[in-house]
Write a protein that holds these residues in place. Structure first.
Motif, mmCIF file in Angstrom:
data_model
loop_
_atom_site.group_PDB
_atom_site.id
_atom_site.type_symbol
_atom_site.label_atom_id
_atom_site.label_comp_id
_atom_site.label_asym_id
_atom_site.label_seq_id
_atom_site.Cartn_x
_atom_site.Cartn_y
_atom_site.Cartn_z
ATOM 1 N N MET A 1 -6.361 -33.681 0.927
ATOM 2 C CA MET A 1 -7.624 -33.177 1.454
ATOM 3 C C MET A 1 -8.146 -34.111 2.537
ATOM 4 N N SER A 2 -8.740 -33.531 3.584
ATOM 5 C CA SER A 2 -9.331 -34.353 4.629
ATOM 6 C C SER A 2 -10.715 -33.817 4.938
ATOM 7 N N LEU A 3 -11.546 -34.650 5.506
ATOM 8 C CA LEU A 3 -12.868 -34.217 5.873
ATOM 9 C C LEU A 3 -12.801 -33.348 7.107
ATOM 10 N N THR A 4 -13.679 -32.367 7.185
ATOM 11 C CA THR A 4 -13.703 -31.471 8.329
ATOM 12 C C THR A 4 -14.474 -32.107 9.473
ATOM 13 N N PHE A 5 -13.931 -31.954 10.683
ATOM 14 C CA PHE A 5 -14.634 -32.439 11.867
ATOM 15 C C PHE A 5 -15.327 -31.262 12.539
ATOM 16 N N ASN A 6 -16.599 -31.435 12.864
ATOM 17 C CA ASN A 6 -17.386 -30.393 13.516
ATOM 18 C C ASN A 6 -17.245 -30.512 15.023
ATOM 19 N N ILE A 7 -16.821 -29.419 15.672
ATOM 20 C CA ILE A 7 -16.622 -29.427 17.114
ATOM 21 C C ILE A 7 -17.520 -28.374 17.747
ATOM 22 N N LEU A 8 -18.396 -28.819 18.638
ATOM 23 C CA LEU A 8 -19.314 -27.927 19.339
ATOM 24 C C LEU A 8 -18.629 -27.405 20.599
ATOM 25 N N VAL A 9 -18.561 -26.092 20.728
ATOM 26 C CA VAL A 9 -17.933 -25.468 21.902
ATOM 27 C C VAL A 9 -19.028 -24.836 22.762
ATOM 28 N N ALA A 10 -19.329 -25.459 23.904
ATOM 29 C CA ALA A 10 -20.341 -24.945 24.834
ATOM 30 C C ALA A 10 -19.618 -24.238 25.983
ATOM 31 N N GLU A 11 -19.638 -22.928 25.951
ATOM 32 C CA GLU A 11 -18.904 -22.107 26.933
ATOM 33 C C GLU A 11 -19.588 -20.753 27.026
ATOM 34 N N ASP A 12 -20.000 -20.357 28.254
ATOM 35 C CA ASP A 12 -20.744 -19.106 28.395
ATOM 36 C C ASP A 12 -19.849 -17.876 28.475
ATOM 37 N N ASN A 27 -6.990 -24.473 12.899
ATOM 38 C CA ASN A 27 -6.313 -25.768 12.816
ATOM 39 C C ASN A 27 -7.126 -26.809 12.050
ATOM 40 N N GLY A 28 -8.028 -26.335 11.198
ATOM 41 C CA GLY A 28 -8.689 -27.235 10.261
ATOM 42 C C GLY A 28 -9.995 -27.837 10.718
ATOM 43 N N TYR A 29 -10.453 -27.475 11.924
ATOM 44 C CA TYR A 29 -11.745 -27.955 12.389
ATOM 45 C C TYR A 29 -12.822 -26.916 12.066
ATOM 46 N N ARG A 30 -14.078 -27.315 12.174
ATOM 47 C CA ARG A 30 -15.187 -26.360 12.058
ATOM 48 C C ARG A 30 -15.819 -26.235 13.436
ATOM 49 N N ALA A 31 -15.593 -25.093 14.080
ATOM 50 C CA ALA A 31 -16.094 -24.868 15.432
ATOM 51 C C ALA A 31 -17.500 -24.285 15.389
ATOM 52 N N ILE A 32 -18.377 -24.789 16.270
ATOM 53 C CA ILE A 32 -19.759 -24.316 16.354
ATOM 54 C C ILE A 32 -19.982 -23.836 17.791
ATOM 55 N N PRO A 33 -20.177 -22.534 18.003
ATOM 56 C CA PRO A 33 -20.296 -22.010 19.369
ATOM 57 C C PRO A 33 -21.696 -22.180 19.958
ATOM 58 N N ALA A 34 -21.733 -22.411 21.283
ATOM 59 C CA ALA A 34 -22.987 -22.432 22.039
ATOM 60 C C ALA A 34 -22.710 -21.803 23.402
ATOM 61 N N THR A 35 -23.696 -21.108 23.958
ATOM 62 C CA THR A 35 -23.476 -20.398 25.216
ATOM 63 C C THR A 35 -23.915 -21.187 26.445
ATOM 64 N N ASP A 36 -24.672 -22.251 26.234
ATOM 65 C CA ASP A 36 -25.075 -23.101 27.367
ATOM 66 C C ASP A 36 -25.551 -24.453 26.842
ATOM 67 N N GLY A 37 -25.943 -25.333 27.762
ATOM 68 C CA GLY A 37 -26.345 -26.677 27.382
ATOM 69 C C GLY A 37 -27.609 -26.728 26.554
ATOM 70 N N VAL A 38 -28.538 -25.822 26.820
ATOM 71 C CA VAL A 38 -29.800 -25.795 26.063
ATOM 72 C C VAL A 38 -29.526 -25.473 24.597
ATOM 73 N N ILE A 43 -28.514 -27.134 18.811
ATOM 74 C CA ILE A 43 -27.595 -27.253 17.670
ATOM 75 C C ILE A 43 -27.467 -28.712 17.243
ATOM 76 N N LEU A 44 -27.416 -29.614 18.216
ATOM 77 C CA LEU A 44 -27.258 -31.039 17.918
ATOM 78 C C LEU A 44 -28.467 -31.601 17.163
ATOM 79 N N ASP A 45 -29.602 -30.934 17.275
ATOM 80 C CA ASP A 45 -30.792 -31.377 16.537
ATOM 81 C C ASP A 45 -30.660 -31.117 15.047
ATOM 82 N N ARG A 46 -29.794 -30.167 14.671
ATOM 83 C CA ARG A 46 -29.723 -29.802 13.257
ATOM 84 C C ARG A 46 -28.332 -29.921 12.656
ATOM 85 N N GLU A 47 -27.328 -30.235 13.472
ATOM 86 C CA GLU A 47 -25.951 -30.326 12.990
ATOM 87 C C GLU A 47 -25.356 -31.690 13.345
ATOM 88 N N ILE A 48 -24.467 -32.172 12.479
ATOM 89 C CA ILE A 48 -23.666 -33.347 12.812
ATOM 90 C C ILE A 48 -22.446 -32.860 13.589
#
Length: 226
Positions: A1-12, A27-38, A43-48
């Motif tokens: 078992m390994s810890l999951t890495f959270n990856i933020l994907v900012a792409e419109d 591939n074992g990561y946890r992807a978090i989608p965002a549509t722009d920088g704002v 998301i970064l305010d509430r997610e690691i």
């Protein structure tokens, strides 16, 4: 078992965003989608977040502004910038704004995965297998915590909870965040299960002089180093 890495994907580009997230999740990561920088900053305010993949050309806040805002706020997670721009000047601007790596569209998703893995290793995240806090040591490979001269083997879920909390001292995690991280987002387990595991941990490491798990009423839990 390994810890999951959270990856933020900012792409419109919706199709690209879904593709990148799907590949990362498979591939074992946890992807978090965002549509722009704002949205990414929100998301970064509430997610690691352990790593960011960011396009440059986005509405509201572009990739350059996003990365500069992060670095100005002392966020030091690695950033992989993805763009249609391929001139040296564009790359130079990207690196000067604080990006760690650069890919030009069209993106080979297999190469993207290699670069993500390399960036996490370089950031000493993926291969940081031990946490040392005073005289206490958490060994990720062995699921053990050593304190007060003795070694204690913990069940995987309990160890993962403790490791996650101690990795981000003083950071408050909600029960839902911990459920998503340790049990997986698809789990049907009640989030009160977190309370049960936290209570078991407290019983087992109550004598530890270096780490304490604090309940933040109405929010969740955090670890503090004593």
């Amino acid at each position: 078992m390994s810890l999951t890495f959270n990856i933020l994907v900012a792409e419109d580009d919706e199709k690209l965003n879904k593709l990148f997230c799907a590949v990362l999740n498979r591939n074992g990561y946890r992807a978090i989608p965002a549509t722009d920088g704002v949205e990414a900053l929100d998301i970064l305010d509430r997610e690691i977040v352990d790593l960011i993949i960011s396009d440059i050309m986005m509405p509201n806040m572009d990739g350059y502004e996003l990365i500069k805002s992060l670095r100005d706020a002392d966020y030091n997670m690695p950033v992989l910038m993805i763009t249609a721009k391929q001139s040296f000047e564009d790359k130079e601007k990207g690196f000067n704004s604080g990006t760690d790596d650069y890919m030009v569209k069209p993106v080979d998703v297999n190469e993207m995965l290699l670069r993500v893995g390399a960036l996490l290793r370089r950031a000493k995240i993926a291969n940081e297998k031990k946490i040392v806090c005073g005289e206490t040591v958490l060994d990720h490979d062995a699921f053990t915590i050593t304190f007060n001269g003795g070694e204690l083997l913990l069940p995987q879920k309990e160890f993962s909870l403790l490791y996650k909390l101690v990795s981000y001292p003083n950071k408050i995690f909600t029960r839902q965040q911990l459920m998503d991280e340790i049990w997986g987002m698809e789990t049907e387990t009640d989030e009160r299960t977190v309370d049960v595991h936290i209570n078991r941990l407290r019983d087992k490491i109550g004598d530890c002089k270096d780490i304490q798990i604090i309940t933040v009423r109405g929010l969740g839990y955090k670890a503090v180093k004593l």
